[in-house]
Structure formats: C-alpha cells, structure tokens
Design a protein around this motif. Structure first.
Motif, PDB file in Angstrom:
ATOM      1  N   GLN A 161      14.235  13.814   6.802  1.00 26.77           N
ATOM      2  CA  GLN A 161      14.585  12.392   6.742  1.00 26.77           C
ATOM      3  C   GLN A 161      13.997  11.645   7.942  1.00 26.77           C
ATOM      4  N   SER A 162      14.073  12.274   9.124  1.00 23.86           N
ATOM      5  CA  SER A 162      13.497  11.656  10.328  1.00 23.86           C
ATOM      6  C   SER A 162      11.987  11.552  10.222  1.00 23.86           C
ATOM      7  N   ALA A 163      11.365  12.580   9.669  1.00 22.17           N
ATOM      8  CA  ALA A 163       9.907  12.562   9.500  1.00 22.17           C
ATOM      9  C   ALA A 163       9.481  11.435   8.561  1.00 22.17           C
ATOM     10  N   VAL A 164      10.241  11.215   7.499  1.00 20.96           N
ATOM     11  CA  VAL A 164       9.935  10.130   6.562  1.00 20.96           C
ATOM     12  C   VAL A 164      10.118   8.789   7.251  1.00 20.96           C
ATOM     13  N   ARG A 165      11.221   8.637   7.954  1.00 18.86           N
ATOM     14  CA  ARG A 165      11.503   7.381   8.667  1.00 18.86           C
ATOM     15  C   ARG A 165      10.373   7.062   9.645  1.00 18.86           C
ATOM     16  N   ARG A 191       0.781  -1.231   0.000  1.00 23.80           N
ATOM     17  CA  ARG A 191       0.000   0.000   0.000  1.00 23.80           C
ATOM     18  C   ARG A 191       0.813   1.282   0.000  1.00 23.80           C
ATOM     19  N   LEU A 192       1.903   1.337   0.731  1.00 20.56           N
ATOM     20  CA  LEU A 192       2.612   2.598   0.940  1.00 20.56           C
ATOM     21  C   LEU A 192       3.599   2.888  -0.183  1.00 20.56           C
ATOM     22  N   VAL A 193       3.507   4.089  -0.747  1.00 25.41           N
ATOM     23  CA  VAL A 193       4.419   4.557  -1.787  1.00 25.41           C
ATOM     24  C   VAL A 193       4.909   5.946  -1.404  1.00 25.41           C
ATOM     25  N   VAL A 194       6.219   6.142  -1.552  1.00 26.70           N
ATOM     26  CA  VAL A 194       6.845   7.437  -1.282  1.00 26.70           C
ATOM     27  C   VAL A 194       7.389   7.959  -2.606  1.00 26.70           C
ATOM     28  N   LEU A 195       7.019   9.201  -2.962  1.00 32.18           N
ATOM     29  CA  LEU A 195       7.473   9.785  -4.227  1.00 32.18           C
ATOM     30  C   LEU A 195       8.239  11.077  -4.003  1.00 32.18           C
ATOM     31  N   GLU A 196       9.276  11.246  -4.794  1.00 30.36           N
ATOM     32  CA  GLU A 196      10.143  12.423  -4.784  1.00 30.36           C
ATOM     33  C   GLU A 196      10.109  13.088  -6.147  1.00 30.36           C
ATOM     34  N   ASN A 218       9.569  21.300  -4.264  1.00 32.38           N
ATOM     35  CA  ASN A 218       8.641  20.180  -4.151  1.00 32.38           C
ATOM     36  C   ASN A 218       8.911  19.400  -2.880  1.00 32.38           C
ATOM     37  N   ALA A 219       7.855  18.912  -2.300  1.00 36.24           N
ATOM     38  CA  ALA A 219       7.953  18.097  -1.097  1.00 36.24           C
ATOM     39  C   ALA A 219       7.929  16.622  -1.481  1.00 36.24           C
ATOM     40  N   LEU A 220       8.248  15.788  -0.535  1.00 34.07           N
ATOM     41  CA  LEU A 220       8.111  14.350  -0.683  1.00 34.07           C
ATOM     42  C   LEU A 220       6.640  14.028  -0.402  1.00 34.07           C
ATOM     43  N   TYR A 221       6.073  13.118  -1.159  1.00 41.00           N
ATOM     44  CA  TYR A 221       4.689  12.714  -0.948  1.00 41.00           C
ATOM     45  C   TYR A 221       4.645  11.239  -0.597  1.00 41.00           C
ATOM     46  N   MET A 222       3.824  10.918   0.396  1.00 33.77           N
ATOM     47  CA  MET A 222       3.603   9.527   0.806  1.00 33.77           C
ATOM     48  C   MET A 222       2.124   9.225   0.588  1.00 33.77           C
ATOM     49  N   PHE A 223       1.871   8.086  -0.025  1.00 33.19           N
ATOM     50  CA  PHE A 223       0.501   7.649  -0.297  1.00 33.19           C
ATOM     51  C   PHE A 223       0.308   6.306   0.395  1.00 33.19           C
ATOM     52  N   ASP A 224      -0.623   6.248   1.339  1.00 30.23           N
ATOM     53  CA  ASP A 224      -0.837   4.960   1.996  1.00 30.23           C
ATOM     54  C   ASP A 224      -2.087   4.246   1.478  1.00 30.23           C
ATOM     55  N   ILE A 250      -2.963  18.754  -2.874  1.00 30.74           N
ATOM     56  CA  ILE A 250      -2.975  19.611  -1.681  1.00 30.74           C
ATOM     57  C   ILE A 250      -4.398  20.053  -1.348  1.00 30.74           C
ATOM     58  N   LYS A 251      -5.177  20.412  -2.353  1.00 24.11           N
ATOM     59  CA  LYS A 251      -6.561  20.862  -2.144  1.00 24.11           C
ATOM     60  C   LYS A 251      -7.448  19.762  -1.581  1.00 24.11           C
ATOM     61  N   ARG A 252      -7.185  18.522  -1.961  1.00 23.24           N
ATOM     62  CA  ARG A 252      -8.031  17.400  -1.522  1.00 23.24           C
ATOM     63  C   ARG A 252      -7.998  17.176  -0.026  1.00 23.24           C
ATOM     64  N   ARG A 253      -6.875  17.461   0.585  1.00 22.58           N
ATOM     65  CA  ARG A 253      -6.691  17.202   2.027  1.00 22.58           C
ATOM     66  C   ARG A 253      -7.052  15.742   2.360  1.00 22.58           C
ATOM     67  N   ASP A 254      -6.574  14.848   1.527  1.00 22.80           N
ATOM     68  CA  ASP A 254      -6.833  13.419   1.661  1.00 22.80           C
ATOM     69  C   ASP A 254      -5.963  12.860   2.781  1.00 22.80           C
ATOM     70  N   ALA A 255      -6.580  12.136   3.708  1.00 14.86           N
ATOM     71  CA  ALA A 255      -5.846  11.579   4.846  1.00 14.86           C
ATOM     72  C   ALA A 255      -4.832  10.518   4.428  1.00 14.86           C
ATOM     73  N   SER A 256      -4.971   9.975   3.229  1.00 17.34           N
ATOM     74  CA  SER A 256      -4.025   8.951   2.783  1.00 17.34           C
ATOM     75  C   SER A 256      -2.817   9.552   2.060  1.00 17.34           C
ATOM     76  N   VAL A 257      -2.777  10.881   1.937  1.00 19.53           N
ATOM     77  CA  VAL A 257      -1.657  11.574   1.299  1.00 19.53           C
ATOM     78  C   VAL A 257      -0.926  12.384   2.363  1.00 19.53           C
ATOM     79  N   HIS A 258       0.359  12.131   2.491  1.00 20.23           N
ATOM     80  CA  HIS A 258       1.179  12.832   3.476  1.00 20.23           C
ATOM     81  C   HIS A 258       2.251  13.615   2.741  1.00 20.23           C
ATOM     82  N   ARG A 259       2.309  14.901   2.994  1.00 17.55           N
ATOM     83  CA  ARG A 259       3.264  15.790   2.334  1.00 17.55           C
ATOM     84  C   ARG A 259       4.346  16.163   3.344  1.00 17.55           C
ATOM     85  N   ILE A 260       5.596  15.888   2.989  1.00 14.08           N
ATOM     86  CA  ILE A 260       6.720  16.200   3.881  1.00 14.08           C
ATOM     87  C   ILE A 260       7.679  17.117   3.132  1.00 14.08           C
TER      88      ILE A 260
END
Length: 175
Positions: free
Chosen positions: A165-169, A116-121, A127-133, A148-158
């Motif tokens: 790096q710690s936040a991603v970990r 399920r989890l994907v991290v994109l750069e 640009n931020a790193l995006y995590m999709f769970d 960004i507008k969607r405010r989807d709980a399954s999308v995490h913007r770092i």
C-alpha cells in the motif's frame, strides 16, 4: 471491419444532432456497435484505434465496482474482502474515477489518476497490482506474461507483499 454512413453530417446543420443520433442507433442495431470519427479519417489511421474492454466509473462508486464484480458469477467471500480492501486503498489516494474490466478483463478493476496514470488490480491469487503511466489502453491488451517480458518503463508491477500500500501511495505521488 468498418461500416460507414454515407450521409454527410454537418455540425452547423439544424438537424445535425437528430441525424447523428439516428445514424448511431442504426449502426448499433445493424452491427452492434457505433463510434463517431471524422470524415477525413483514413483506413490506416482507423486501424490504429483499439477497442478496450473497460468501463470507466466515477469517483465514489466503490459499491458499484463491488456489485459488478459479484454480478459476474460466484465470488468467494475471501476474494470479495480482498477486493473491498484494495478498492479502499485506491479510494484513499484521490483518484479521478474507477475502471472496471469487462469481457476477458472481467476480474480486473482499478483507478485513473489524471489523464495518464492507471492502476489495475486483479482478484486472482498471486497477481500483482499494475500501474501504467503511459499507453494503458494498448498495454492492457497484452497478457501478464507479455507485460513482464516487455520490461516497459511505463509499466510498474507492485506485488501484494507487506507494505504494498505504501509503495502504491509513493508511486502515485511520484508519477
């Protein structure tokens, strides 16, 4: 648009594998692409499939991702260094394979963690790193603004701020 081969292919038939490969080659030659779906797939179900312009690469292929990034055209040495650093962060997290963008996603790369989890750069500045769970295949079709507008709980913007790096970990471990 969907093209179909009207030759019935039975998995139990001795010629199944040869006939399947022949039909796939025929479709690729005629229309440029081919996929296999069950014969009972309705048109409505078919329209829910989306083509995602991503290539999945096995773990340990950091050099291949870098090579593909540089093969797309000139990339300045600073961006290349940033890409290598970000890839090494993802590599140390124990991912299940890299993801490399093609087409309009050509400057994106990332990693899969489980099913399920994907991290994109992205290499572009700001640009931020995006995590999709969930639903990364569909969500990555959206623009950054739409995400960004969607405010989807399954999308995490770092954002790439100190400590990213710690936040991603932390996020990878918790998701």
């Amino acid at each position: 648009m969907r093209f179909r081969i009207d030759q019935p292919l039975l998995r139990t038939a001795a010629a199944f594998s040869g006939d399947l490969h022949f039909n796939l080659r025929l479709l690729r030659e005629a229309v440029g692409e081919a996929h296999v779906f069950g014969a009972d797939l309705s048109d409505e179900e078919f329209t829910r499939f989306q083509h995602v312009d991503w290539e999945l690469l096995p773990p340990g292929s950091t050099d291949r991702v870098v090579a593909q990034l540089t093969s797309r055209g000139p990339i300045n040495p600073e961006k290349l260094k940033v890409a290598q650093e970000r890839l090494s962060v993802l590599d140390r997290l124990g991912h299940d394979g890299f993801i490399f963008g093609k087409g309009r996603f050509a400057r994106y790369f990332g990693a899969r963690f489980g099913d399920r989890l994907v991290v994109l750069e992205n290499l572009e500045y700001g640009n931020a790193l995006y995590m999709f769970d969930e639903n990364w295949e569909q969500l990555t079709q959206l623009s950054r603004t739409e995400l960004i507008k969607r405010r989807d709980a399954s999308v995490h913007r770092i954002p790439h701020l100190p400590g990213w790096q710690s936040a991603v970990r932390k996020a990878v471990r918790s998701l």
